[in-house]
Design a protein around this motif. Structure first.
Motif, PDB file in Angstrom:
ATOM      1  N   THR A  79      10.381   9.439  14.279  1.00 44.56           N
ATOM      2  CA  THR A  79      11.551  10.316  14.314  1.00 44.56           C
ATOM      3  C   THR A  79      12.660   9.684  13.496  1.00 44.56           C
ATOM      4  OG1 THR A  79      11.038  11.247  16.482  1.00 44.56           O
ATOM      5  CG2 THR A  79      13.319  11.357  15.768  1.00 44.56           C
ATOM      6  N   VAL A  80      13.237  10.453  12.547  1.00 47.77           N
ATOM      7  CA  VAL A  80      14.319   9.978  11.703  1.00 47.77           C
ATOM      8  C   VAL A  80      15.532  10.844  11.984  1.00 47.77           C
ATOM      9  CG1 VAL A  80      13.576  11.439   9.781  1.00 47.77           C
ATOM     10  CG2 VAL A  80      15.011   9.455   9.338  1.00 47.77           C
ATOM     11  N   GLY A  81      16.745  10.215  12.014  1.00 45.91           N
ATOM     12  CA  GLY A  81      17.964  10.959  12.329  1.00 45.91           C
ATOM     13  C   GLY A  81      19.122  10.557  11.455  1.00 45.91           C
ATOM     14  N   LEU A  82      20.062  11.505  11.242  1.00 44.71           N
ATOM     15  CA  LEU A  82      21.309  11.291  10.510  1.00 44.71           C
ATOM     16  C   LEU A  82      22.459  11.699  11.435  1.00 44.71           C
ATOM     17  CD1 LEU A  82      20.382  12.751   6.983  1.00 44.71           C
ATOM     18  CD2 LEU A  82      20.479  10.345   7.648  1.00 44.71           C
ATOM     19  N   LEU A  83      23.251  10.700  11.832  1.00 42.13           N
ATOM     20  CA  LEU A  83      24.410  10.931  12.695  1.00 42.13           C
ATOM     21  C   LEU A  83      25.649  11.006  11.815  1.00 42.13           C
ATOM     22  CD1 LEU A  83      26.051  11.062  15.329  1.00 42.13           C
ATOM     23  CD2 LEU A  83      25.905   8.544  15.425  1.00 42.13           C
ATOM     24  N   PHE A  84      26.270  12.215  11.699  1.00 46.74           N
ATOM     25  CA  PHE A  84      27.498  12.387  10.942  1.00 46.74           C
ATOM     26  C   PHE A  84      28.657  12.088  11.878  1.00 46.74           C
ATOM     27  CE2 PHE A  84      24.406  14.694   8.523  1.00 46.74           C
ATOM     28  CZ  PHE A  84      24.805  14.572   7.202  1.00 46.74           C
TER      29      PHE A  84
ATOM     30  N   ALA B 260       0.833  -1.200   0.000  1.00 42.06           N
ATOM     31  CA  ALA B 260       0.000   0.000   0.000  1.00 42.06           C
ATOM     32  C   ALA B 260       0.869   1.252   0.000  1.00 42.06           C
ATOM     33  CB  ALA B 260      -0.920  -0.008   1.222  1.00 42.06           C
ATOM     34  N   ASP B 261       0.336   2.310  -0.578  1.00 39.77           N
ATOM     35  CA  ASP B 261       1.055   3.584  -0.635  1.00 39.77           C
ATOM     36  C   ASP B 261       0.933   4.323   0.703  1.00 39.77           C
ATOM     37  OD1 ASP B 261       1.598   2.944  -3.249  1.00 39.77           O
ATOM     38  OD2 ASP B 261      -0.026   4.180  -4.071  1.00 39.77           O
ATOM     39  N   ARG B 262       1.978   5.063   1.007  1.00 36.09           N
ATOM     40  CA  ARG B 262       2.026   5.828   2.249  1.00 36.09           C
ATOM     41  C   ARG B 262       2.472   7.258   1.947  1.00 36.09           C
ATOM     42  NH1 ARG B 262      -0.819   2.663   4.202  1.00 36.09           N
ATOM     43  NH2 ARG B 262      -0.544   1.425   6.113  1.00 36.09           N
ATOM     44  N   THR B 263       2.031   8.185   2.792  1.00 38.17           N
ATOM     45  CA  THR B 263       2.438   9.586   2.710  1.00 38.17           C
ATOM     46  C   THR B 263       2.693  10.089   4.128  1.00 38.17           C
ATOM     47  OG1 THR B 263       1.098   9.939   0.734  1.00 38.17           O
ATOM     48  CG2 THR B 263       1.816  11.894   1.937  1.00 38.17           C
ATOM     49  N   TRP B 264       3.878  10.679   4.305  1.00 38.98           N
ATOM     50  CA  TRP B 264       4.248  11.190   5.636  1.00 38.98           C
ATOM     51  C   TRP B 264       4.516  12.696   5.536  1.00 38.98           C
ATOM     52  CZ3 TRP B 264       6.747   6.741   3.634  1.00 38.98           C
ATOM     53  CH2 TRP B 264       6.326   5.539   4.201  1.00 38.98           C
ATOM     54  N   THR B 265       4.100  13.389   6.562  1.00 41.71           N
ATOM     55  CA  THR B 265       4.253  14.842   6.621  1.00 41.71           C
ATOM     56  C   THR B 265       5.150  15.216   7.797  1.00 41.71           C
ATOM     57  OG1 THR B 265       2.028  15.101   5.707  1.00 41.71           O
ATOM     58  CG2 THR B 265       3.013  17.039   6.766  1.00 41.71           C
ATOM     59  N   ARG B 266       6.076  16.106   7.518  1.00 43.18           N
ATOM     60  CA  ARG B 266       7.006  16.539   8.576  1.00 43.18           C
ATOM     61  C   ARG B 266       6.286  17.502   9.532  1.00 43.18           C
ATOM     62  NH1 ARG B 266      11.808  19.946   6.335  1.00 43.18           N
ATOM     63  NH2 ARG B 266      10.231  21.582   6.564  1.00 43.18           N
ATOM     64  N   ILE B 267       6.416  17.257  10.863  1.00 41.17           N
ATOM     65  CA  ILE B 267       5.770  18.103  11.871  1.00 41.17           C
ATOM     66  C   ILE B 267       6.775  18.796  12.793  1.00 41.17           C
ATOM     67  CG2 ILE B 267       3.647  16.758  11.853  1.00 41.17           C
ATOM     68  CD1 ILE B 267       4.611  15.333  14.391  1.00 41.17           C
ATOM     69  N   ALA B 268       8.043  18.376  12.756  1.00 38.94           N
ATOM     70  CA  ALA B 268       9.042  19.021  13.626  1.00 38.94           C
ATOM     71  C   ALA B 268      10.428  18.727  13.117  1.00 38.94           C
ATOM     72  CB  ALA B 268       8.905  18.555  15.068  1.00 38.94           C
ATOM     73  N   VAL B 269      11.350  19.713  13.267  1.00 37.15           N
ATOM     74  CA  VAL B 269      12.765  19.565  12.914  1.00 37.15           C
ATOM     75  C   VAL B 269      13.593  20.025  14.111  1.00 37.15           C
ATOM     76  CG1 VAL B 269      14.620  20.264  11.356  1.00 37.15           C
ATOM     77  CG2 VAL B 269      12.296  19.912  10.466  1.00 37.15           C
ATOM     78  N   ALA B 270      14.476  19.156  14.537  1.00 34.32           N
ATOM     79  CA  ALA B 270      15.329  19.496  15.687  1.00 34.32           C
ATOM     80  C   ALA B 270      16.551  20.255  15.204  1.00 34.32           C
ATOM     81  CB  ALA B 270      15.752  18.236  16.416  1.00 34.32           C
ATOM     82  N   PRO B 271      17.049  21.224  15.955  1.00 30.85           N
ATOM     83  CA  PRO B 271      18.295  21.908  15.560  1.00 30.85           C
ATOM     84  C   PRO B 271      19.468  20.942  15.614  1.00 30.85           C
ATOM     85  CG  PRO B 271      17.630  22.596  17.771  1.00 30.85           C
ATOM     86  CD  PRO B 271      16.532  21.730  17.242  1.00 30.85           C
ATOM     87  N   ASP B 272      20.429  21.187  14.751  1.00 32.22           N
ATOM     88  CA  ASP B 272      21.598  20.297  14.750  1.00 32.22           C
ATOM     89  C   ASP B 272      22.274  20.380  16.118  1.00 32.22           C
ATOM     90  OD1 ASP B 272      24.216  22.288  14.103  1.00 32.22           O
ATOM     91  OD2 ASP B 272      22.237  23.043  13.471  1.00 32.22           O
ATOM     92  N   SER B 273      22.725  19.240  16.602  1.00 35.13           N
ATOM     93  CA  SER B 273      23.277  19.171  17.958  1.00 35.13           C
ATOM     94  C   SER B 273      24.274  18.041  18.043  1.00 35.13           C
ATOM     95  CB  SER B 273      22.137  18.952  18.975  1.00 35.13           C
ATOM     96  OG  SER B 273      21.503  17.697  18.712  1.00 35.13           O
TER      97      SER B 273
ATOM     98  N   LEU C 197      24.400  15.784  14.747  1.00 29.73           N
ATOM     99  CA  LEU C 197      23.187  14.971  14.699  1.00 29.73           C
ATOM    100  C   LEU C 197      22.043  15.838  14.198  1.00 29.73           C
ATOM    101  CD1 LEU C 197      21.683  12.312  15.320  1.00 29.73           C
ATOM    102  CD2 LEU C 197      21.267  13.208  17.630  1.00 29.73           C
ATOM    103  N   LEU C 198      21.383  15.345  13.092  1.00 33.50           N
ATOM    104  CA  LEU C 198      20.220  16.009  12.505  1.00 33.50           C
ATOM    105  C   LEU C 198      19.004  15.106  12.681  1.00 33.50           C
ATOM    106  CD1 LEU C 198      21.744  17.310   9.140  1.00 33.50           C
ATOM    107  CD2 LEU C 198      21.717  18.433  11.377  1.00 33.50           C
ATOM    108  N   ARG C 199      17.868  15.716  13.143  1.00 33.22           N
ATOM    109  CA  ARG C 199      16.658  14.922  13.402  1.00 33.22           C
ATOM    110  C   ARG C 199      15.414  15.675  12.928  1.00 33.22           C
ATOM    111  NH1 ARG C 199      17.090  13.924  19.740  1.00 33.22           N
ATOM    112  NH2 ARG C 199      17.739  16.112  19.586  1.00 33.22           N
ATOM    113  N   ALA C 200      14.354  14.866  12.602  1.00 39.16           N
ATOM    114  CA  ALA C 200      13.045  15.408  12.221  1.00 39.16           C
ATOM    115  C   ALA C 200      11.996  14.368  12.575  1.00 39.16           C
ATOM    116  CB  ALA C 200      12.993  15.739  10.742  1.00 39.16           C
ATOM    117  N   THR C 201      10.770  14.821  12.822  1.00 42.88           N
ATOM    118  CA  THR C 201       9.667  13.935  13.195  1.00 42.88           C
ATOM    119  C   THR C 201       8.556  14.079  12.171  1.00 42.88           C
ATOM    120  OG1 THR C 201      10.235  14.115  15.541  1.00 42.88           O
ATOM    121  CG2 THR C 201       8.016  13.345  14.995  1.00 42.88           C
TER     122      THR C 201
END
Length: 434
Positions: free
Chosen positions: A306-311, A256-269, A291-295
């Protein structure tokens, strides 16, 4: 032969027809002396006309001169007196046609035997037909062939049957006949070239798709792309790494198809308080650069992720070692090594805490110094007592709460598409200027 004779004048017609008695009296009386008899006609020897030639109508041969003439059958007497002939009448007499084969030795034609007299009232005699033999049931009637049968009996006068002999073979059992293949060389060469081009295209496309989706299988990118990926956290807009709307075609349960909408972005930390203590310890060998994060939430606003990218600060060898440890030791499936969510105040994810974590996924990249992860739960802040990794929650037949709610598809679907955005940004940063 023709004759001409002078005839006596025609007597006048009587006023009434003669009766039978008068006819008998006239027949018994003597002939009239006023009518002279016809003299016999004797043709001259030198005036005898030749016989007519034989034809299809008169197939018999002409008579031979001097042969005796065939006797003529007696003709019945004329019932009355003959009418007188006219002086100018010309008559051509025709010879009778004789059947020489049916004549007797003395020259007289044979007589047909007379039929026996039939008594008055006796019916005509009929010749009885022989009775037909009894027919076997299922056998076709006599004289008729079954449907589809062919009569192979040669007819009269057909001669010898026509037989066609096949061309004799010019090889024996131990010889194989070869066929020319020169006409097929060009199509085969063209087909082989097309297959080669198609194969190279498929290999290249698979490699590119594998790199874009994060399924690198432990491979590493070029040094320039690896170094460029480590600086994207401060040079690429946040909307390119975390799009406002993510479309997941076929990313849900059952395709099934899905659609997600961003509701929050955390400041880089930094990575402080972003992971459980044991997960923080497992990630320490590669370091934490940023560390970059968004919900995100789904279309029904019942799930949050919540999805995150740890550099990291590590090189390619350290990232390979970390990847091997997570995959072989199963660190990405342990419930005490779960990433923490970003619960933004005043949003739908405000109640998304550690007790609400239901499913998660962790991916260590080797072609970029990045660790990507995602963790999902319920938007109503319900507590989950049996969290499950996304890979297991997506399996068919799983009966856990995260599996039944499809939270494993939520975490894995968002993490995969964020990785694609990261790789697309790396590709664009490393491409040569036109």
């Amino acid at each position: 032969m023709s004759t001409q004779a002078r005839r006596a004048p025609i007597p006048p017609r009587p006023s009434q027809p003669p009766t039978q008695r008068d006819e008998l009296t006239d027949a018994s009386a003597a002939p009239d002396a006023s009518i002279p008899p016809r003299p016999p006609h004797t043709p001259a020897p030198d005036q005898t006309p030749p016989p007519p030639p034989a034809s299809a109508r008169f197939p018999d041969t002409p008579p031979v001169p001097g042969a005796p003439a065939a006797p003529v059958a007696d003709r019945p007497a004329h019932p009355g007196p003959l009418p007188p002939e006219r002086p100018t009448e010309t008559t051509t007499r025709l010879r009778p046609i004789r059947d020489t084969a049916a004549q007797s030795p003395d020259g007289t034609p044979p007589r047909r035997p007379a039929a026996p007299p039939r008594a008055p009232g006796e019916p005509h005699a009929t010749v009885p037909r022989p009775a037909a033999p009894p027919r076997i049931p299922g056998e076709p009637p006599a004289g008729r062939r079954p449907v589809g049968a062919v009569d192979l009996t040669p007819g009269p006068g057909t001669g010898r049957p026509f037989v066609f002999f096949a061309r004799p073979a010019s090889y024996d059992d131990s010889t194989t006949r070869l066929r020319p293949i020169g006409s097929r060389i060009r199509p085969r060469v063209a087909a082989a070239a097309a297959c080669a081009v198609l194969g190279l295209g498929l290999i290249g496309g698979a490699a590119t798709g594998s790199w874009l989706t994060g399924d690198s299988g432990g491979g590493t990118g070029s040094p320039s792309s690896y170094a460029a990926a480590g600086t994207l956290w401060h040079s690429v807009p946040v909307d390119r790494l975390f799009p406002p709307v993510i479309k997941g075609d076929g990313a849900g349960p059952g395709g099934a198809d899905r659609t997600w909408t961003r509701i929050a972005v955390a400041p880089d930390s930094t990575c402080e308080n972003a992971f459980d203590p044991l997960l923080q310890k497992a990630l320490r060998p590669v370091g934490c650069l940023r560390l970059l994060r968004a919900t995100y939430t789904d279309a029904t606003r019942s799930h949050v992720t919540t999805v995150g990218l740890l550099f990291t600060k590590a090189d390619t060898e350290a990232m390979k070692a970390l990847r091997t440890r997570f995959t072989e030791d199963g660190l990405d499936r342990r419930t005490d090594l779960v990433p923490r969510p970003y619960a933004a105040k005043g949003t739908l994810a405000a109640g998304f805490g550690d007790a609400q974590r239901a499913s998660w996924t962790i991916s260590v990249l080797t072609d970029a110094p990045v660790v990507a992860y995602a963790v999902s739960g319920f938007a109503d802040a319900r507590t989950v007592t049996d969290p499950q990794p996304a890979a297991e929650a997506m399996k068919s037949g799983s009966v856990t709460t995260p599996a039944q709610a499809g939270l494993g598809f939520e975490a894995q679907g968002i993490a995969d598409r964020v990785e694609r955005s990261l790789r697309a940004a790396v590709a664009k940063a490393t491409e040569e200027p036109s």
